[in-house]
Structures are given as structure tokens and as C-alpha cells.
Design an enzyme around this catalytic site. Structure first.
Site, PDB file in Angstrom:
ATOM      1  N   THR A 121     -42.006  52.083 -47.753  1.00  0.00           N
ATOM      2  CA  THR A 121     -41.380  51.293 -46.685  1.00  0.00           C
ATOM      3  C   THR A 121     -40.995  49.937 -47.269  1.00  0.00           C
ATOM      4  O   THR A 121     -41.876  49.184 -47.703  1.00  0.00           O
ATOM      5  CB  THR A 121     -42.363  51.125 -45.520  1.00  0.00           C
ATOM      6  OG1 THR A 121     -42.737  52.422 -45.088  1.00  0.00           O
ATOM      7  CG2 THR A 121     -41.744  50.341 -44.376  1.00  0.00           C
ATOM      8  N   ARG A 149     -47.751  60.657 -40.237  1.00  0.00           N
ATOM      9  CA  ARG A 149     -48.849  59.951 -39.565  1.00  0.00           C
ATOM     10  C   ARG A 149     -50.142  60.327 -40.265  1.00  0.00           C
ATOM     11  O   ARG A 149     -50.356  61.511 -40.560  1.00  0.00           O
ATOM     12  CB  ARG A 149     -48.972  60.408 -38.099  1.00  0.00           C
ATOM     13  CG  ARG A 149     -47.774  60.140 -37.251  1.00  0.00           C
ATOM     14  CD  ARG A 149     -47.772  61.063 -36.044  1.00  0.00           C
ATOM     15  NE  ARG A 149     -47.657  62.456 -36.449  1.00  0.00           N
ATOM     16  CZ  ARG A 149     -47.855  63.508 -35.648  1.00  0.00           C
ATOM     17  NH1 ARG A 149     -48.197  63.336 -34.389  1.00  0.00           N
ATOM     18  NH2 ARG A 149     -47.719  64.741 -36.095  1.00  0.00           N
ATOM     19  N   LEU A 252     -48.169  55.660 -25.154  1.00  0.00           N
ATOM     20  CA  LEU A 252     -48.451  54.762 -24.026  1.00  0.00           C
ATOM     21  C   LEU A 252     -49.952  54.752 -23.765  1.00  0.00           C
ATOM     22  O   LEU A 252     -50.392  54.709 -22.626  1.00  0.00           O
ATOM     23  CB  LEU A 252     -47.687  55.211 -22.780  1.00  0.00           C
ATOM     24  CG  LEU A 252     -46.181  54.955 -22.764  1.00  0.00           C
ATOM     25  CD1 LEU A 252     -45.569  55.390 -21.433  1.00  0.00           C
ATOM     26  CD2 LEU A 252     -45.854  53.472 -23.018  1.00  0.00           C
ATOM     27  N   CYS A 262     -49.867  50.484 -41.640  1.00  0.00           N
ATOM     28  CA  CYS A 262     -48.407  50.519 -41.482  1.00  0.00           C
ATOM     29  C   CYS A 262     -47.887  49.631 -40.352  1.00  0.00           C
ATOM     30  O   CYS A 262     -47.214  48.634 -40.609  1.00  0.00           O
ATOM     31  CB  CYS A 262     -47.946  51.956 -41.262  1.00  0.00           C
ATOM     32  SG  CYS A 262     -48.452  53.022 -42.612  1.00  0.00           S
ATOM     33  N   LYS A 265     -48.391  45.625 -40.594  1.00  0.00           N
ATOM     34  CA  LYS A 265     -47.680  44.959 -41.700  1.00  0.00           C
ATOM     35  C   LYS A 265     -46.173  45.205 -41.620  1.00  0.00           C
ATOM     36  O   LYS A 265     -45.380  44.349 -42.005  1.00  0.00           O
ATOM     37  CB  LYS A 265     -48.235  45.377 -43.055  1.00  0.00           C
ATOM     38  CG  LYS A 265     -47.851  46.782 -43.483  1.00  0.00           C
ATOM     39  CD  LYS A 265     -47.582  46.890 -44.970  1.00  0.00           C
ATOM     40  CE  LYS A 265     -47.384  48.338 -45.381  1.00  0.00           C
ATOM     41  NZ  LYS A 265     -46.029  48.797 -45.499  1.00  0.00           N
TER      42      LYS A 265
HETATM   43  C1  UGA Z   1     -47.488  55.198 -38.298  1.00  0.00           C
HETATM   44  C2  UGA Z   1     -46.296  55.963 -37.695  1.00  0.00           C
HETATM   45  O1  UGA Z   1     -46.716  56.631 -36.505  1.00  0.00           O
HETATM   46  C3  UGA Z   1     -45.745  56.988 -38.692  1.00  0.00           C
HETATM   47  O2  UGA Z   1     -44.611  57.635 -38.154  1.00  0.00           O
HETATM   48  C4  UGA Z   1     -45.375  56.252 -39.976  1.00  0.00           C
HETATM   49  O3  UGA Z   1     -44.896  57.159 -40.966  1.00  0.00           O
HETATM   50  C5  UGA Z   1     -46.596  55.537 -40.511  1.00  0.00           C
HETATM   51  O4  UGA Z   1     -47.089  54.601 -39.530  1.00  0.00           O
HETATM   52  C6  UGA Z   1     -46.197  54.823 -41.767  1.00  0.00           C
HETATM   53  O5  UGA Z   1     -45.362  53.922 -41.698  1.00  0.00           O
HETATM   54  O6  UGA Z   1     -46.639  55.221 -42.854  1.00  0.00           O
HETATM   55  P1  UGA Z   1     -50.081  55.778 -38.625  1.00  0.00           P
HETATM   56  O7  UGA Z   1     -50.247  54.405 -39.202  1.00  0.00           O
HETATM   57  O8  UGA Z   1     -50.698  56.941 -39.321  1.00  0.00           O
HETATM   58  O9  UGA Z   1     -48.517  56.149 -38.509  1.00  0.00           O
HETATM   59  O10 UGA Z   1     -50.696  55.713 -37.172  1.00  0.00           O
HETATM   60  P2  UGA Z   1     -50.196  55.939 -35.676  1.00  0.00           P
HETATM   61  O11 UGA Z   1     -50.520  57.307 -35.261  1.00  0.00           O
HETATM   62  O12 UGA Z   1     -48.808  55.467 -35.511  1.00  0.00           O
HETATM   63  O13 UGA Z   1     -51.179  54.943 -34.910  1.00  0.00           O
HETATM   64  C7  UGA Z   1     -51.121  53.543 -35.193  1.00  0.00           C
HETATM   65  C8  UGA Z   1     -52.092  52.780 -34.343  1.00  0.00           C
HETATM   66  O14 UGA Z   1     -51.643  52.773 -33.004  1.00  0.00           O
HETATM   67  C9  UGA Z   1     -53.521  53.314 -34.313  1.00  0.00           C
HETATM   68  O15 UGA Z   1     -54.412  52.242 -34.449  1.00  0.00           O
HETATM   69  C10 UGA Z   1     -53.626  53.946 -32.936  1.00  0.00           C
HETATM   70  O16 UGA Z   1     -54.941  53.935 -32.435  1.00  0.00           O
HETATM   71  C11 UGA Z   1     -52.721  53.055 -32.131  1.00  0.00           C
HETATM   72  N1  UGA Z   1     -52.180  53.686 -30.907  1.00  0.00           N
HETATM   73  C12 UGA Z   1     -51.403  54.794 -30.990  1.00  0.00           C
HETATM   74  C13 UGA Z   1     -52.458  53.126 -29.677  1.00  0.00           C
HETATM   75  O17 UGA Z   1     -53.167  52.102 -29.578  1.00  0.00           O
HETATM   76  N2  UGA Z   1     -51.963  53.713 -28.542  1.00  0.00           N
HETATM   77  C14 UGA Z   1     -51.190  54.820 -28.607  1.00  0.00           C
HETATM   78  O18 UGA Z   1     -50.749  55.292 -27.528  1.00  0.00           O
HETATM   79  C15 UGA Z   1     -50.901  55.370 -29.847  1.00  0.00           C
END
Ligand code: UGA
Length: 436
Positions: A121, A149, A252, A262, A265
Site C-alpha cells: 500500500t 483481510r 457497521l 492497515c 496508518k
Molecule cells: C483491512 C481491509 O479490510 C482489507 O481489505 C485490506 O486489504 C487490509 O486492511 C490491508 O490494507 O491490508 P484488516 O486490517 O485485516 O483488513 O482488518 P479489518 O477486517 O478491515 O478490520 C479492521 C478493524 O476494524 C479491526 O480492528 C476490527 O475490529 C474493526 N471493525 C471492523 C470494527 O470495529 N467494526 C466493524 O464493523 C468492522
């Protein structure tokens, strides 16, 4: 096809193993000898469901190798760059040291017609600069962002929901896109959208996707803040607006907010880059998104303080979860761990448990009391807070069983993942995030 993958961290290790599972001959290259030794033994250096299976299968079939020797990249037709782009130590911008070092080290081993496919990225504009350095070798640079993810990385890599290829204009770019189509042939045959763009669009697709996801989470967390002063229930609100297909229910989930390596940052690096481009105001809202996100951690801490009658000093608090999300051992910018550390700082005796992240958490925050067994961790707690929604806490912990172990019966649900009515019926005082 022969492929090389430069950088064997989260992205690179998964990518190398996934490409071998598609039948390609893959060499994964990294400067970290310990990581390479572990991967060569078929051991994933981090927790990722399904990764060890495809690592082992790839190594046993002879299709997957790992090395620290960059010259092993010679002869591969496509070279993926999957190194990290962390936040700079003294600012919000992305640190491109590893990307630049990887490309510089790769250049002497490139041949005419090779493809260098950037997956990291990066700030928009990076690919165009790298292309100038790569093109004298006769190789073509493409930008092929990754959307995996953590926790679903293997599935997301083998069967992504879209593929994006940023290529130079003209026949060189068309050829490069065709080669990438060959690499990802199962997805392409299946009809997965394969979007060919210029460099800037491909780079922006990635950061804007993460910015949108962060915005969605902070939007619902902002609604949680309003719910808290009005007595409304943000989970019902999310369900109700989520039925509108234009909005959608996913991402949501109100709670203690987003963390990980990710989203936090990437939105900061995006703001920094937009400012450099003289368009800081276009994404000024990302500052708000960041602030809303950080306020949810304060709120969780406040609920704990309130739940214990105004002070956590010398109180036993059990924190369920340390990872930034379930199915991961990643504690980078973990809101869960941050809440635990803040409670410790307020004088509480904090016991923390997690099915996967204890070792990583202990290394960074040795001051907390880590207990592997969930029930052992619950024993004697004055208050329990759930901060990572692992099934072990969400589905498999009954309020009655928990009450048989703890000293107090106050629970803070930092992820709105528990059945509030069931916990209350079992005698607990339940606090959610934006729920009455
Ligand atoms: C995220 C993106 O979802 C991926 O598509 C992307 O490829 C990746 O970053 C990256 O740039 O490498 P990831 O960091 O694995 O993936 O995690 P997410 O599933 O996006 O969750 C991120 C954070 O959001 C977590 O702390 C999770 O608990 C939080 N979250 C997620 C919430 O607080 N509420 C939600 O409804 C969903």
C-alpha cells in the site's frame, strides 16, 4: 509460471503460498533470516487460518521455496513486491524505505519483459516513480494492490472479490495486464472483475477502499455516541439502516473501533499525501474519522470506571481479547490492548487473555498479567470487559458459567457482541457501546 515474491511478511508470505497453491513455481525472498527459516519449515510466523496447510503443501510439492538471496528472483517472469509501508516515526506519511530497498535490490536481477508487480500500500504517485527506475531493465512495472483481510487472507488471495492492475499506457501495459491475468487464471476464468487502470487509479483504489471502510466504522461509532446521550440502541440502528442495500450492514459494528496494521496508518498516510498534493481539504474528514475512532477507547475505559463505582484502583479487571480483531494474533494498534494498558495505567490489576495473541502482547506490554486459559483469567474478576469478539467469548461463554468464576458481575461489551438480555437475566450489570 515462475514468480518471485519480495517481502515475506503478512502479505508476501500468504501471497507466495497462495500462488504456489495455484500451481506456479514461487520463490519468496526476505531479508529476515528467521522468517525465511520458519517459512521454509512450513511454519507460518504469524497466526493465519489455512496458511500452514498451503505452505506445507507448496514446499512438499517443490513449487514453493524461501530464501534470503535476492539473486533467486532471476528467471521469474513476475516479481511481486509485498514489503511493509509503516507509518513514519515522525509523521503521518508512509515510510517507503522497504519498498525502495526491495526495488533497488531486485533491479540487477531483472530481465527484458519481466513484470514487477507492486502490492504494497503506497502513496499515490509512488508507482510512476518506481517505473522510471525499473524501465531501463526492460521490465514493466504494474500496480496490483492487495485487499486481503487478516484472518481470511488465504481465501481473499486465492479467491479475491476483484483484481486491480495499474499499468502503463499502450501495448506494454496491455501485455503486462495479460500476464497478470495468467497469474490469477482461476479467478479470471471464474469471472472475478479484473480492472485495468493507470498507476494512480490503482494506488488510489487501495487507499480509498481502506478509507471508506474506516469511515463506515467511525460513522456507526459516531451514531453510538449520539445513541449514548439519547438512550437509543446503535445495534438496532445499524440493523435497520443496513437493510438498505445501498448502505449494507457489514462494517457497521459499533464498539471500541478499528485498529491493526492497515486502516489506522493508511488513513493517516492518505491525509499526509493529500496535503502534499495540495488537496488536504478533500480528505480532511479522515482526521475526524481517526478522532471518533480513538474516542471509543476512552469511552470503553470510562464505562469500566463507571461500572466499578468511579475508580478502578486495585480492582481486578479481566480483559477478554488482545488482538485487534478475532482470527488474528496481530496486536499492531490494537484497540483491545490499548484499553487494557490504559486500565493498568489507572491502577487496576489487569488480567488479559486471548486465544492467539498473548505472546505478541506480552512482548510489547509485559506489565499486564497474561493468562492463557479463559476460565482461569475470569477467576476472581471484579469486572469483565470483552474487547475482541472471539467465539470463545461471544458464543461459547455463558453468563451463568462466567458468574460462577468471577467475584463481581459487571460486564462491559466493547464489541457489542454479547446477548445483553441473556447476561442481564443471569444477574449481570451489562454495559454496551451505544446500547442502553
Ligand atoms: C483491512 C481491509 O479490510 C482489507 O481489505 C485490506 O486489504 C487490509 O486492511 C490491508 O490494507 O491490508 P484488516 O486490517 O485485516 O483488513 O482488518 P479489518 O477486517 O478491515 O478490520 C479492521 C478493524 O476494524 C479491526 O480492528 C476490527 O475490529 C474493526 N471493525 C471492523 C470494527 O470495529 N467494526 C466493524 O464493523 C468492522
Amino acid at each position: 509460471m515462475r514468480l518471485s515474491v519480495i517481502g515475506c511478511g503478512y502479505l508476501g508470505a500468504v501471497h507466495a503460498a497462495a500462488m504456489a497453491s495455484l500451481g506456479h513455481d514461487v520463490v519468496g525472498i526476505d531479508v529476515d533470516e528467521r522468517k525465511i527459516e520458519s517459512l521454509s519449515r512450513g511454519e507460518a510466523p504469524f497466526f493465519e487460518p489455512g496458511l500452514e496447510e498451503i505452505l506445507t503443501a507448496g514446499i512438499e510439492s517443490g513449487k514453493l521455496h524461501f530464501t534470503t538471496d535476492m539473486s533467486a528472483a532471476a528467471g521469474a517472469q513476475v516479481h511481486f513486491i509485498g514489503v511493509g509501508t509503516p507509518q513514519q516515526k515522525d509523521g503521518y506519511a508512509a515510510d517507503l524505505t522497504y519498498v525502495n530497498a526491495a526495488v533497488d535490490a531486485l533491479i540487477p536481477h531483472l530481465s527484458e519483459g519481466d513484470i514487477v508487480a507492486g502490492k504494497s500500500t503506497v502513496p499515490v504517485g509512488t508507482a510512476a516513480e518506481l517505473a522510471e527506475r525499473v524501465s531501463p531493465t526492460g521490465a514493466t512495472l504494474v500496480w496490483n494492490p492487495e485487499f486481503l483481510r487478516e484472518g481470511w487472507a488465504v481465501k481473499d488471495t486465492i479467491d479475491p472479490d476483484r483484481l486491480v492492475a495499474g499499468v502503463p499506457a499502450g501495448p506494454e501495459g496491455e501485455r503486462a495486464a495479460d500476464i497478470l491475468r495468467e497469474v490469477y487464471y482461476p479467478s479470471v476464468e471464474k469471472g472475478t472483475p479484473f480492472i485495468v487502470t493507470d498507476y494512480a487509479t490503482a494506488e488510489l483504489v487501495k487507499v480509498s477502499a481502506n478509507a471508506f471502510l474506516a469511515t463506515k466504522i467511525s460513522f456507526i461509532n459516531a451514531m453510538a455516541e449520539i445513541a449514548e446521550v439519547t438512550g437509543a440502541d446503535v445495534t438496532q440502528l445499524a440493523d435497520a439502516i443496513g437493510y438498505d442495500a445501498r448502505i449494507g450492514r457489514r462494517f457497521l459494528g459499533a464498539g471500541i473501533g478499528f485498529g491493526g496494521g492497515c486502516l489506522p496508518k493508511d488513513i493517516r498516510a492518505f491525509s499526509a499525501r493529500a496535503e502534499e498534493l495540495g488537496r488536504g481539504e478533500s480528505v480532511a474528514f479522515l482526521r475526524e474519522i481517526d478522532e471518533i475512532n480513538m474516542r471509543r477507547r476512552d469511552r470503553a475505559v470510562q464505562l469500566v470506571v463507571d461500572g466499578l463505582g468511579g475508580s478502578v484502583f486495585k480492582k481486578n479487571i479481566t480483559v477478554l481479547g488482545a488482538a485487534f480483531k478475532p482470527h488474528s494474533d496481530d496486536i499492531r494498534d490494537s484497540p483491545a490492548l490499548d484499553v487494557a494498558v490504559r486500565l493498568h495505567g489507572l491502577g487496576a490489576w489487569v488480567t488479559i487473555t486471548d486465544p492467539a495473541a498473548i505472546e505478541n502482547a506480552r512482548r510489547v506490554h509485559p506489565q499486564l498479567n497474561y493468562v492463557e486459559d479463559r476460565d482461569e483469567a475470569l477467576r476472581g474478576a471484579d469486572l469483565v470487559i470483552v474487547v475482541t469478539e472471539w467465539d470463545e467469548y461471544r458464543r461459547e461463554l455463558s453468563p451463568e458459567h462466567a458468574a460462577s468464576l468471577t467475584a463481581g458481575t459487571v460486564i462491559v461489551d466493547g464489541r457489542n457482541c454479547l446477548d445483553a438480555a441473556a447476561w442481564r437475566a443471569a444477574g449481570w450489570t451489562y454495559y454496551g457501546m451505544g446500547r442502553p
